[in-house]
Design an enzyme around this catalytic site. Structure first.
Site, short mmCIF file in Angstrom:
data_model
loop_
_atom_site.label_atom_id
_atom_site.label_comp_id
_atom_site.label_asym_id
_atom_site.label_seq_id
_atom_site.Cartn_x
_atom_site.Cartn_y
_atom_site.Cartn_z
N GLY A 254 0.83 -1.20 0.00
CA GLY A 254 0.00 0.00 0.00
C GLY A 254 0.86 1.25 0.00
O GLY A 254 0.69 2.14 -0.83
N GLU A 257 6.72 3.98 4.85
CA GLU A 257 6.92 5.12 5.75
C GLU A 257 8.35 5.66 5.77
O GLU A 257 8.76 6.25 6.78
CB GLU A 257 6.53 4.70 7.17
N HIS A 290 -1.53 6.26 8.72
CA HIS A 290 -0.69 5.14 9.18
C HIS A 290 0.79 5.42 8.90
O HIS A 290 1.63 5.32 9.80
CB HIS A 290 -1.15 3.87 8.46
N GLU A 291 1.09 5.79 7.67
CA GLU A 291 2.50 6.02 7.33
C GLU A 291 3.05 7.23 8.08
O GLU A 291 4.19 7.22 8.54
CB GLU A 291 2.68 6.19 5.81
N GLU A 313 4.03 -2.33 13.61
CA GLU A 313 2.82 -2.42 12.78
C GLU A 313 1.55 -2.54 13.63
O GLU A 313 0.56 -1.88 13.36
CB GLU A 313 2.93 -3.58 11.78
ZN ZN Z 1 2.93 0.08 8.66
#
Ligand code: ZN
Length: 849
Positions: A254, A257, A290-291, A313
């Site tokens: 997806g 980061e 999230h990132e 995570e």
């Molecule tokens: Zn992640």
């Protein structure tokens, strides 16, 4: 080219690195077929490490030269790196290597996508860029120089200097190599800025190809909302002068980061009204958050080794779930997250791929980026928060950030912070990290003289390599209702720690109705003999929104399983319950849409398997379709007024209110088609001004064999847009009837736009088929052969994506002998393919074991 021999790596074998990196200088001379990478690395001996030879990781590199303290050396090259004699103290390592990004189709390391250079280094891609100690517990300060004629040259950290054909970047924060990133391309930026609570002005950019510039505004808003939220909720501010996001079409995951330079699959960042569904908008906002959140949970504090992957995570998924809940409503978000756990994670736990949240061994770490490590890992964080309370959680996180900033940490470090901040003994809780499988709670109760007793027993079934399980520490949220529906005991957190335990509630006037596992307080399965009448009661009265929805779902499951067994009609009481939910205007439309959704086909198959039966995917499909038709007929008079009440008069906004209205109206459209020949769906398709309504209408028409014209019109409108075209491929297969699905998929693989080396496009066809349960598992076995053929073709090109998609076979044990034999033979054919990658080989071996 060196291919490493498959070798199992164990958590228990961890050894501290012999040398630490003080600083790294990298120079990239970018050429598609022959990029030169020049490295200058300052090493110091690690005083805390046992004696070991000096070793640097490196794969598929052509070593041009190497030197130590300016003197040329000739290292011993191995399949996985090099070894070399080095001085006793600190020294400078210099090397020049050549790599070929244009030939890198695996999309790990430095590769090219549509003329643009980009990188993906997590987990072990940096070793395909240069020789380096490519392990997360070696953190160094990176300075990067990029030489190329391309106009935009980016790397981690802050821009340091630039001129014609070159740019330099410096990242002041020490980081492991997996967070390294480089991008070079003909890109334009959607620009904005943000001032942190510490007063730092940050330049924000989303870099895209010029044609995509109108799809960046939503992502930029999501980024700024994330930055504010992390300051307000966790007290964490951003720490560089620039934050760059880049959209890339060819990407295995997806998003990533990388420090200060997040690289995104274009499907996970680009959005606008006409091309993106409400689900896309919500997913994009969550992934950007999230990132971004990884900057603290992952980058500033990273993982000591890849076994600790859930440390970054699980925590970061928990943080992005909380963010989405805060912005859009916690009840709906909790239901969505529980569905992921039940439909995917419980499934993984029940099959040959089951593994603990912190695995103890792996062959290829890429195969452990799983729903267990991510989503179950997040559930463990949520349980910790429930056990220590909101204040305790914040105190533990503050301690964790303060103590471990700049370090590579472990699950032990994480739990120690909780114990020291709150005084809670988490020795038993830690078993959640080591023990695979989904606990089953068996609940019984009794009532006498005003005292109600709940008896809860826990059991976890054996999983591969773990025959015997220990009792876990499980938070079980319970509320009690009386027969009028009034709540007589509000939500109470019970702590289950024994194999069997009894909890007592005194002073009750009558036997209550229990509401168990409120808000899905633990990732477990609750088994209790409940009448359909009691489920209907909770569907109407439960004050906990999650359990209210769950009662409806359990009731729907029971009713559909009865229909499968008896061949009978849809239960009238269930229809009444759904009608009550549909017409209850006090419920928000998103919740009504969730209540109206019948259990999925996968859900029903898992439920049957759980009862020791062998599910028939075709019977499940036909029964569910029949139930849907009967529901449509029964609600025919209720639908039009509800549909009218959820129409939107305001301009389009991808927010929770409008999204809920569109979700409910699309559910109703799917019911209407049973009686109106598709007129309403066709009208919505023709007039839609947003992708949510256009795609839903297309899907509904296709599922009823009336979508050919709409599908062609959709293609004509969108064939120039790669992301929308992925939807066009996927929806035709997802909506296909079981006997047609493989033929539709086969036909689409012959389409000129089927660019199979692009992971998104490959998933939109092959992944859509494995997701169409009755189509993939059609009795003739054609689905298995079709998918196996394509995975065999993709493996030499892109092992990582191939290995992930092999997991589509992990339901094998559930089916009848004939299907199992056909799946087994397809998997064996993959396994016996000469030169199969380490990634795919490990997955197929586990599936066949
Ligand atoms: Zn992640």
């Amino acid at each position: 080219m060196n291919i490493a021999a498959p070798q199992t790596i164990y958590l228990s074998d961890y050894m501290a690195p012999g040398w630490l990196v003080e600083s790294v200088h990298l120079t990239f001379k970018l050429v598609p077929e022959s990029t030169r990478v020049i490295s200058r690395i300052a090493f110091t001996p690690n005083p805390d490490a046992p004696p070991q030879p000096f070793m640097l990781h490196g794969e598929e590199l052509k070593l041009i030269s190497a030197a130590i303290d300016g003197v040329a050396v000739s290292p011993d090259l191995t399949a996985t790196g090099l070894t070399c004699a080095v001085p006793d103290g600190a020294f400078i390592w210099e090397a020049e290597v050549e790599i070929a990004p244009a030939k890198n189709t695996a999309l790990e390391g430095l590769y090219m996508s549509n003329g643009m250079y980009c990188t993906q280094c997590e987990a072990e891609g940096f070793r395909k860029i240069t020789y380096y100690p490519d392990r997360p517990d070696v953190m160094g300060v990176f300075t990067v120089r990029i030489e190329s004629d391309l106009p935009v040259l980016l790397s981690n950290g802050n821009p340091a200097a630039a001129g014609a054909g070159w740019a330099e970047w410096h990242d002041p924060w020490p980081k492991p190599a997996y967070l390294f990133a480089l991008v070079a391309g003909d890109l334009v930026a959607h620009n904005d800025s943000f001032t942190t609570m510490e007063g730092r002005d940050v330049d924000l950019n989303i870099w895209v190809r010029a044609a995509d510039l109108d799809k960046c505004a939503f992502g930029m808003g999501a980024l700024k909302r994330s930055m504010v939220w992390d300051e307000q909720v966790y007290g964490r501010a951003y720490d560089l002068d620039v934050f760059n996001i880049v959209a890339v079409d060819d990407f295995n995951m997806g998003a990533m980061e990388n420090k200060g330079l997040n690289i995104f699959n274009s499907s996970a960042v680009l959005a606008k009204q006409s091309t993106s569904t409400d689900a896309d908008f919500q997913r994009i906002e969550a992934i950007i958050a999230h990132e971004y959140f990884h900057n603290w949970t992952g980058n500033r504090i990273t993982c000591r080794d890849w076994f600790q992957l859930c440390l970054k995570e699980g925590l970061t998924v928990f943080r992005d779930q909380s963010f989405t809940g805060d912005l859009h409503g916690h009840a709906v978000k909790r239901i969505e997250d529980a569905l992921v756990m039940r439909n995917r994670q419980f499934q993984e736990d029940a099959g040959p791929l089951a593994h603990p949240v912190r695995p103890e061994s792996f062959v290829e770490i890429n195969n452990f980026y799983t729903v267990t490590v991510y989503e179950k890992g997040a559930e463990l964080v949520g349980m910790l928060k429930r056990l220590v309370g909101d204040d305790g959680y914040r105190a533990a996180l503050d301690l964790y950030f303060t103590r471990h900033d700049g370090q590579a940490a472990t699950i032990e470090d994480w739990l120690t912070a909780f114990t020291e901040a709150t005084g809670r003994d988490l020795t038993q809780f830690k078993r959640w990290y080591a023990q695979a499988g989904t606990p089953r709670l068996t609940v019984t109760d009794d009532f006498k003289n005003g005292t109600y007793r709940l008896h809860i027993a826990q059991q976890t079934l054996a999983t591969p390599g773990q025959p015997d399980k220990l009792p876990l520490h499980i938070p079980v949220a319970v509320g009690l209702l009386d027969i009028t529906g009034a709540e007589v005991v509000p939500t109470t957190l019970l702590e289950l720690t024994e194999a069997q335990q009894t909890f007592t509630f005194d002073g009750l006037a009558s036997k209550p109705v229990p509401s168990i596992l409120r808000n899905f307080s633990a990732p477990v399965i609750v088994e209790r003999d409940v009448t359909q009448a009691e489920q209907a009661f909770l569907l109407t009265h439960d004050t906990d929104p999650f359990n209210r929805w769950d009662a409806g779902r359990s009731l729907g499951q029971a009713v559909l399983l009865d229909m499968i067994a008896s061949g009978g009609d849809l239960d009238a009481a269930y229809i009444d319950g759904l009608r009550a939910a549909l017409t209850d205007s006090t419920l928000d439309p998103a919740m009504r849409a969730l209540l109206l959704a019948m259990p999925s086909e996968a859900d029903l198959a898992i439920a049957l398997a759980g009862q020791g039966q062998i599910p028939d995917p075709d019977a499940i499909h036909q029964t569910r379709r029949k139930a849907h038709r009967q529901l449509a007929m029964a609600l025919a008079n209720d639908i039009p007024p509800v549909l009218a009440s959820v129409q939107i008069d305001a301009p389009f906004a991808p927010d929770a209110d409008q999204g809920g209205r569109r979700a409910l109206s699309n559910s109703l459209l799917a019911l209407l088609i049973w009686s109106d020949n598709g007129n309403a769906a066709q009208a919505q398709f023709d007039s839609a001004d947003n992708m949510t309504q256009q795609l839903a209408a297309l899907s509904i028409l296709l599922a009823h064999g009336a979508g050919d014209t709409a599908a062609q019109a959709f293609y004509d409108q969108w064939h120039h847009d790669r992301l929308v075209l992925n939807k066009w491929f996927a929806v035709q297969i997802s909506a296909a009837q079981p006997q047609d699905a493989v033929a539709v998929a086969t036909h689409l693989t012959q389409h000129p736009n089927f660019e199979w080396k692009n992971p998104n496009r490959f998933r939109s066809v092959i992944g859509a088929l494995t997701g169409n349960q009755a189509g993939f598992h059609h009795a003739d076995g054609a689905g298995y052969d079709f998918v196996a053929d394509w995975l065999i073709k993709l493996d030499p090109v892109n092992p990582q994506t191939t290995a992930r998609m092999v997991a589509g076979f992990d339901s094998m044990r559930r089916w009848d002998d004939a299907r199992r034999a056909k799946m087994h033979s397809a998997l064996t054919r993959i396994k016996d393919t000469p030169g199969l990658s380490r990634d795919t080989s490990e997955m197929v071996t586990r599936l066949l074991s």
